[in-house]
Design an enzyme around this catalytic site. Sequence first.
Site, PDB file in Angstrom:
ATOM      1  N   GLU A 167      44.503  64.577  66.613  1.00 53.42           N
ATOM      2  CA  GLU A 167      43.183  64.118  66.177  1.00 53.42           C
ATOM      3  C   GLU A 167      42.950  62.632  66.401  1.00 53.42           C
ATOM      4  OE1 GLU A 167      45.708  64.978  64.334  1.00 53.42           O
ATOM      5  OE2 GLU A 167      45.820  63.932  62.408  1.00 53.42           O
ATOM      6  N   GLY A 182      15.374  52.988  53.262  1.00 49.44           N
ATOM      7  CA  GLY A 182      14.919  52.509  54.570  1.00 49.44           C
ATOM      8  C   GLY A 182      15.995  52.722  55.619  1.00 49.44           C
ATOM      9  N   GLY A 183      17.173  53.125  55.189  1.00 48.77           N
ATOM     10  CA  GLY A 183      18.250  53.427  56.127  1.00 48.77           C
ATOM     11  C   GLY A 183      18.082  54.837  56.665  1.00 48.77           C
ATOM     12  N   CYS A 198      51.979  67.654  61.996  1.00 47.05           N
ATOM     13  CA  CYS A 198      52.875  66.723  61.295  1.00 47.05           C
ATOM     14  C   CYS A 198      53.459  67.380  60.033  1.00 47.05           C
ATOM     15  CB  CYS A 198      52.151  65.417  60.994  1.00 47.05           C
ATOM     16  SG  CYS A 198      53.305  64.110  60.616  1.00 47.05           S
ATOM     17  N   TYR A 199      53.042  66.959  58.834  1.00 41.98           N
ATOM     18  CA  TYR A 199      53.558  67.628  57.630  1.00 41.98           C
ATOM     19  C   TYR A 199      53.260  69.122  57.682  1.00 41.98           C
ATOM     20  CZ  TYR A 199      54.061  69.014  52.743  1.00 41.98           C
ATOM     21  OH  TYR A 199      54.425  69.661  51.590  1.00 41.98           O
ATOM     22  N   ASP A 247      20.084  57.434  56.607  1.00 40.44           N
ATOM     23  CA  ASP A 247      20.566  58.579  55.829  1.00 40.44           C
ATOM     24  C   ASP A 247      19.509  59.061  54.834  1.00 40.44           C
ATOM     25  OD1 ASP A 247      22.807  57.855  57.190  1.00 40.44           O
ATOM     26  OD2 ASP A 247      23.745  56.851  55.494  1.00 40.44           O
ATOM     27  N   SER A 248      19.017  58.115  54.021  1.00 40.18           N
ATOM     28  CA  SER A 248      18.054  58.556  53.003  1.00 40.18           C
ATOM     29  C   SER A 248      16.733  58.955  53.648  1.00 40.18           C
ATOM     30  CB  SER A 248      17.858  57.482  51.934  1.00 40.18           C
ATOM     31  OG  SER A 248      17.463  56.268  52.514  1.00 40.18           O
ATOM     32  N   GLY A 304      50.455  64.705  56.093  1.00 40.04           N
ATOM     33  CA  GLY A 304      50.462  64.215  54.711  1.00 40.04           C
ATOM     34  C   GLY A 304      51.723  63.403  54.487  1.00 40.04           C
ATOM     35  N   LYS A 330      28.013  60.101  60.325  1.00 45.10           N
ATOM     36  CA  LYS A 330      26.850  59.300  60.715  1.00 45.10           C
ATOM     37  C   LYS A 330      26.267  59.715  62.065  1.00 45.10           C
ATOM     38  CE  LYS A 330      24.611  55.565  59.373  1.00 45.10           C
ATOM     39  NZ  LYS A 330      24.344  55.212  57.982  1.00 45.10           N
ATOM     40  N   HIS A 387      49.945  63.895  66.275  1.00 48.79           N
ATOM     41  CA  HIS A 387      48.567  63.987  65.757  1.00 48.79           C
ATOM     42  C   HIS A 387      47.560  64.111  66.906  1.00 48.79           C
ATOM     43  CE1 HIS A 387      49.340  63.015  61.496  1.00 48.79           C
ATOM     44  NE2 HIS A 387      50.426  62.453  62.014  1.00 48.79           N
TER      45      HIS A 387
END
Length: 507
Positions: free
Chosen positions: A168, A219-220, A80-81, A222-223, A53, A363, A166
């Site tokens: 990550e 149409g994507g 880190c923080y 996700d939905s 942070g 995603k 880090h």
Amino acid sequence: MDKIVVLDFGSQYSHLICRRIREFSVYAELVPYDISYEELQKLNPKGIIFSGGPSSVYNSDAPVPENKIFEMNLPLLGICYGHQLIVNKYGGKVKRANKEYGSSLLTIDNDKDLLNGIGESVRAWMSHGDEAEQIPPGFQVIGHTEGAKAAAIASEDKSIYGIQFHPEVVHTEQGTEILKNFVLKVCGANQDWTMEGFIDTTVEKISKIEGNVLCGVSGGIDSTVVALLIHKAIGDRLKCVFVNNGLLRLNEEKEIEEMFKDNFKVEFTSIDAINQFLGKLRGVEDPEKKRMIVGEEFIHVFTEFAEKNGPFKWLAQGTLYPDVIESGVSKGPAAVIKSHHNVGGLPEWLNLEILEPLRELYKDEVRKIAKILEVPEKLFMRHPFPGPGLAVRIIGEVTPTKLKIAKVASRIVEDELLEANLYDKVWQAYAAVGDDRAVGVVGDERRYGNIVMIRVVDSIDAMTADWTRLPHGLLEKMSNRITNEIEDVTWVTYTISSKPPATIEPQ
Ligand code: XMP
């Protein structure tokens, strides 16, 4: 399901810690740093991670977690923080140091637990201005860099760790191994986070809801996945609505209607609302305003549909985790970058409850679910498309000419990538257009036309992205076709900015 909870102290990359952990099949959740002890207990974590942070622990307004959280006797890793917080809390000293930013060589001093199996030294990504000057009693240094004597520390009972770097970010070599050592060995978490499991629990949860669900489908992927999950849970109590807002890709409305009718058994209605959307966008230039207008218009269309075809209790959307984070509504301290219309833009008058089953997912996790649910290959290899559509790919006002340019030029970019077998290898590809114009020569005549920007990027989760190094021959072909086939365009440019500092969409 075993769970690791990450307390978010405001680093832009806090969510990446969760991502890395989920990649090795352990569920990780990001929560605000000021989560209450009771709430945290309810989550029943196997271990806790403090993220990085921007603050300094010695500032009077430095964010600190509730004291009781330290007394839970759970394995703890500070990054880190978070590392500095641990040093400060257990009686060490943190001081302001020379800023260290970038890759440093981390030498391993003790390879027993956290740093086990990663070799004698690794490149580690540093981004800090403070450092541990004195480590707390009962702790030992397990790794150091030239700039940070206590770059990695461990408590004697081997349950509390702090690392200045880090793990990550991809620039830290063996970063995932370090997280694996903490999560699997120190916390003893099981690798039981699978998409099959997610489908089962989600379908079970949704099957308990009462009332009908209206699902906006674009149409994507996700939905579509949202619609299929809900359909699995409640069958015909789900109705899907597709809105043609005039801001879609070329001929997309027909393709989507056919795909739904040919492949899925869900109830599907297509609504033509082109004039309604484009009318509201007339004269509007501000990107955030455009997003809000599109978001709100969607809700108007859904509400109207619900009134005529209801009753509905729920509105379902394909909101993903990155949308939630970037809109700043995850309650953590990360700054708002863009307000995604399906997250930030819901009006107060909406009297439907919101169902967002993918809100915790990235995603690539949704793609895995799509595969399991046997969504046609063509759809799930399709590039993501922003909810506000071409309104965010057209800089300035959305006009009929700019719409036509964005649609046709984007289709050319996509077609050429398909032809070159590169479409599936890139994250997104399109052509944007604004009001800038440049002179061209056609035949013997000078012509003043629009400038088109081709944008093609590589990414894994849209949180970061790199511009794609396309072959020059391919760019040339795209450019020739765009200027030849669209008479309003005289110049074509290629965008070579990565995210950060840019974003994927221009608005
Ligand atoms: P940016 O431009 O923020 O985009 O780097 C990150 C990813 O999100 C998509 N995007 C959106 N998706 N509603 C959406 O559903 C939105 O308002 C929105 N804005 C951007 C973008 O296409 C990229 O994949």
